[in-house]
Design a protein around this motif. Structure first.
Motif, PDB file in Angstrom:
ATOM      1  N   LEU A   8       0.697  -1.013  -0.037  1.00  0.00           N
ATOM      2  CA  LEU A   8      -0.019   0.044  -0.008  1.00  0.00           C
ATOM      3  C   LEU A   8       0.829   1.197  -0.123  1.00  0.00           C
ATOM      4  O   LEU A   8       0.630   2.197  -0.952  1.00  0.00           O
ATOM      5  CB  LEU A   8      -0.870  -0.071   1.134  1.00  0.00           C
ATOM      6  CG  LEU A   8      -1.911  -1.115   1.379  1.00  0.00           C
ATOM      7  CD1 LEU A   8      -2.715  -0.992   2.574  1.00  0.00           C
ATOM      8  CD2 LEU A   8      -2.739  -0.914   0.223  1.00  0.00           C
ATOM      9  N   THR A   9       2.011   1.168   0.640  1.00  0.00           N
ATOM     10  CA  THR A   9       2.971   2.371   0.864  1.00  0.00           C
ATOM     11  C   THR A   9       3.490   2.669  -0.622  1.00  0.00           C
ATOM     12  O   THR A   9       3.654   3.844  -1.232  1.00  0.00           O
ATOM     13  CB  THR A   9       3.825   2.071   1.755  1.00  0.00           C
ATOM     14  OG1 THR A   9       3.664   1.920   3.101  1.00  0.00           O
ATOM     15  CG2 THR A   9       4.955   3.181   1.730  1.00  0.00           C
ATOM     16  N   PHE A  14       3.565   6.016  -5.302  1.00  0.00           N
ATOM     17  CA  PHE A  14       3.496   5.875  -6.909  1.00  0.00           C
ATOM     18  C   PHE A  14       2.441   6.878  -7.327  1.00  0.00           C
ATOM     19  O   PHE A  14       2.539   7.467  -8.411  1.00  0.00           O
ATOM     20  CB  PHE A  14       3.454   4.543  -7.353  1.00  0.00           C
ATOM     21  CG  PHE A  14       3.515   4.612  -9.013  1.00  0.00           C
ATOM     22  CD1 PHE A  14       4.641   4.664  -9.869  1.00  0.00           C
ATOM     23  CD2 PHE A  14       2.337   4.295  -9.653  1.00  0.00           C
ATOM     24  CE1 PHE A  14       4.854   4.584 -11.162  1.00  0.00           C
ATOM     25  CE2 PHE A  14       2.491   4.381 -11.168  1.00  0.00           C
ATOM     26  CZ  PHE A  14       3.608   4.603 -11.976  1.00  0.00           C
ATOM     27  N   MET A  15       1.231   6.864  -6.557  1.00  0.00           N
ATOM     28  CA  MET A  15       0.055   7.660  -7.129  1.00  0.00           C
ATOM     29  C   MET A  15       0.399   9.020  -6.979  1.00  0.00           C
ATOM     30  O   MET A  15       0.032   9.911  -7.605  1.00  0.00           O
ATOM     31  CB  MET A  15      -1.088   7.025  -6.342  1.00  0.00           C
ATOM     32  CG  MET A  15      -1.819   5.932  -6.596  1.00  0.00           C
ATOM     33  SD  MET A  15      -2.869   5.296  -5.801  1.00  0.00           S
ATOM     34  CE  MET A  15      -4.422   6.497  -6.440  1.00  0.00           C
ATOM     35  N   LEU A 136      15.992   7.518 -10.454  1.00  0.00           N
ATOM     36  CA  LEU A 136      15.870   7.988  -8.905  1.00  0.00           C
ATOM     37  C   LEU A 136      14.631   7.496  -8.356  1.00  0.00           C
ATOM     38  O   LEU A 136      14.842   7.068  -7.135  1.00  0.00           O
ATOM     39  CB  LEU A 136      16.337   9.255  -8.903  1.00  0.00           C
ATOM     40  CG  LEU A 136      17.772   9.802  -9.278  1.00  0.00           C
ATOM     41  CD1 LEU A 136      17.825  11.325  -9.447  1.00  0.00           C
ATOM     42  CD2 LEU A 136      18.896   9.056  -8.366  1.00  0.00           C
ATOM     43  N   PHE A 137      13.457   7.834  -8.721  1.00  0.00           N
ATOM     44  CA  PHE A 137      12.252   7.696  -8.056  1.00  0.00           C
ATOM     45  C   PHE A 137      12.129   6.091  -7.832  1.00  0.00           C
ATOM     46  O   PHE A 137      11.759   5.654  -6.879  1.00  0.00           O
ATOM     47  CB  PHE A 137      11.238   7.932  -8.932  1.00  0.00           C
ATOM     48  CG  PHE A 137       9.681   7.633  -8.487  1.00  0.00           C
ATOM     49  CD1 PHE A 137       9.346   8.446  -7.419  1.00  0.00           C
ATOM     50  CD2 PHE A 137       9.063   6.561  -9.089  1.00  0.00           C
ATOM     51  CE1 PHE A 137       7.973   8.020  -6.862  1.00  0.00           C
ATOM     52  CE2 PHE A 137       7.846   6.341  -8.625  1.00  0.00           C
ATOM     53  CZ  PHE A 137       7.275   6.995  -7.381  1.00  0.00           C
ATOM     54  N   TRP A 138      12.369   5.043  -9.031  1.00  0.00           N
ATOM     55  CA  TRP A 138      12.066   3.729  -8.827  1.00  0.00           C
ATOM     56  C   TRP A 138      13.251   3.228  -7.711  1.00  0.00           C
ATOM     57  O   TRP A 138      12.613   2.385  -6.978  1.00  0.00           O
ATOM     58  CB  TRP A 138      12.089   2.881 -10.005  1.00  0.00           C
ATOM     59  CG  TRP A 138      10.999   3.091 -10.734  1.00  0.00           C
ATOM     60  CD1 TRP A 138      10.728   3.810 -11.869  1.00  0.00           C
ATOM     61  CD2 TRP A 138       9.480   2.480 -10.524  1.00  0.00           C
ATOM     62  NE1 TRP A 138       9.458   3.650 -12.261  1.00  0.00           N
ATOM     63  CE2 TRP A 138       8.746   2.688 -11.224  1.00  0.00           C
ATOM     64  CE3 TRP A 138       9.343   1.820  -8.982  1.00  0.00           C
ATOM     65  CZ2 TRP A 138       7.321   2.269 -11.214  1.00  0.00           C
ATOM     66  CZ3 TRP A 138       7.993   1.171  -9.112  1.00  0.00           C
ATOM     67  CH2 TRP A 138       7.082   1.779 -10.260  1.00  0.00           C
ATOM     68  N   LEU A 139      14.299   3.802  -7.664  1.00  0.00           N
ATOM     69  CA  LEU A 139      15.146   3.226  -6.731  1.00  0.00           C
ATOM     70  C   LEU A 139      14.983   3.737  -5.211  1.00  0.00           C
ATOM     71  O   LEU A 139      15.169   2.782  -4.340  1.00  0.00           O
ATOM     72  CB  LEU A 139      16.639   4.071  -6.913  1.00  0.00           C
ATOM     73  CG  LEU A 139      17.785   3.574  -6.005  1.00  0.00           C
ATOM     74  CD1 LEU A 139      17.938   2.084  -6.193  1.00  0.00           C
ATOM     75  CD2 LEU A 139      19.111   4.318  -6.233  1.00  0.00           C
ATOM     76  N   SER A 166      -0.341   3.162 -13.694  1.00  0.00           N
ATOM     77  CA  SER A 166       0.429   4.098 -14.596  1.00  0.00           C
ATOM     78  C   SER A 166      -0.416   4.118 -15.928  1.00  0.00           C
ATOM     79  O   SER A 166      -0.842   5.158 -16.494  1.00  0.00           O
ATOM     80  CB  SER A 166       1.725   3.709 -14.691  1.00  0.00           C
ATOM     81  OG  SER A 166       2.228   4.540 -16.156  1.00  0.00           O
ATOM     82  N   PHE A 167      -0.672   2.972 -16.550  1.00  0.00           N
ATOM     83  CA  PHE A 167      -1.756   2.606 -17.606  1.00  0.00           C
ATOM     84  C   PHE A 167      -3.144   3.546 -17.546  1.00  0.00           C
ATOM     85  O   PHE A 167      -3.526   4.266 -18.322  1.00  0.00           O
ATOM     86  CB  PHE A 167      -1.860   1.175 -18.064  1.00  0.00           C
ATOM     87  CG  PHE A 167      -0.827   0.774 -18.738  1.00  0.00           C
ATOM     88  CD1 PHE A 167      -0.704   1.220 -20.102  1.00  0.00           C
ATOM     89  CD2 PHE A 167       0.073  -0.241 -18.249  1.00  0.00           C
ATOM     90  CE1 PHE A 167       0.441   0.542 -20.775  1.00  0.00           C
ATOM     91  CE2 PHE A 167       0.916  -0.839 -19.113  1.00  0.00           C
ATOM     92  CZ  PHE A 167       1.025  -0.624 -20.468  1.00  0.00           C
ATOM     93  N   CYS A 168      -3.688   3.143 -16.233  1.00  0.00           N
ATOM     94  CA  CYS A 168      -5.082   3.647 -16.142  1.00  0.00           C
ATOM     95  C   CYS A 168      -4.885   5.124 -16.053  1.00  0.00           C
ATOM     96  O   CYS A 168      -5.731   5.879 -16.504  1.00  0.00           O
ATOM     97  CB  CYS A 168      -5.402   2.982 -14.921  1.00  0.00           C
ATOM     98  SG  CYS A 168      -6.027   1.414 -14.864  1.00  0.00           S
TER      99      CYS A 168
END
Length: 211
Positions: A8-9, A14-15, A136-139, A166-168
């Protein structure tokens, strides 16, 4: 169930990221408004594919690193928290600026409205893949939520969930921003949206640094 809070975090962070106006947001909305809904949807599909690539590569690399060294995991956690605070600062600073254009569409996206649909998909993939901030964000996300002892399905769930978001989200952007009424509403609320997102980024990052 013990890993559900981590999932959930990851989804929440990501949202926040996809809600915050950035290169992907500007490319998709700008193309949808200035070219066509079809072009915007193609670009959105490409951005979603880019998200899948970034998240998968980061997951595969960090899983091995986190399992090998607890010290590296702690350092990455601090780095991730600091980066989220930085994102929050940038969003708050943007909210305080006045008279900014909402969208800035690159000229090469609107030069040929009749280009094939797959080329817009490719353009969206390049926009996402060519963004160094994505790495950097994904890291930061993976180092925050991916525990060294977590089973493989947790990492897979993060990748699948964030890719779906991301798709939605980007497909929804392309659909709605191709209508003038939605654009007028966003113009009026833009500063408030960016301010709220910035504060939430700082809260997330601050908790990670403090912990």
């Amino acid at each position: 169930m013990e890993y559900v809070p981590y999932l959930l975090t990851a989804y929440a962070i990501f949202m926040l990221a996809v809600l915050s106006p950035g290169p992907n947001f500007l490319a998709v909305t700008g193309t949808a408004m200035t070219v066509s809904r079809r072009a915007g949807l193609g670009l959105a599909l490409g951005v979603g594919c880019g998200t899948l690539c970034w998240s998968s590569m980061t997951m595969l690399g960090l899983t091995a690193i986190l399992a090998a060294s607890a010290d590296v995991a702690l350092i990455l956690r601090w780095a991730g928290g600091a980066y989220l605070v930085f994102l929050g600062y940038k969003s708050l600073r943007a909210a305080l600026r006045r008279n900014r254009p909402v969208t800035e569409t690159p000229a090469n996206l609107i030069a040929n409205p009749d280009r094939p649909f797959w080329r817009y998909i490719r353009r969206g993939l390049l926009v996402q893949a060519g963004n160094p901030k994505a790495a950097l964000f994904w890291l930061s996300v993976m180092s925050i939520v991916l525990r060294p002892d977590a089973p493989a399905w947790v990492a897979v769930a993060i990748v699948v969930g964030t890719t779906t978001i991301s798709f939605c989200w980007h497909l929804a952007l392309a659909w709605f921003f191709s209508t003038p009424a939605v654009m007028r509403v966003y113009r009026r609320a833009q500063r408030t949206i960016e301010g709220v997102l910035g504060a939430m980024f700082i809260i997330f990052g601050g908790k990670l640094l403090a912990g």
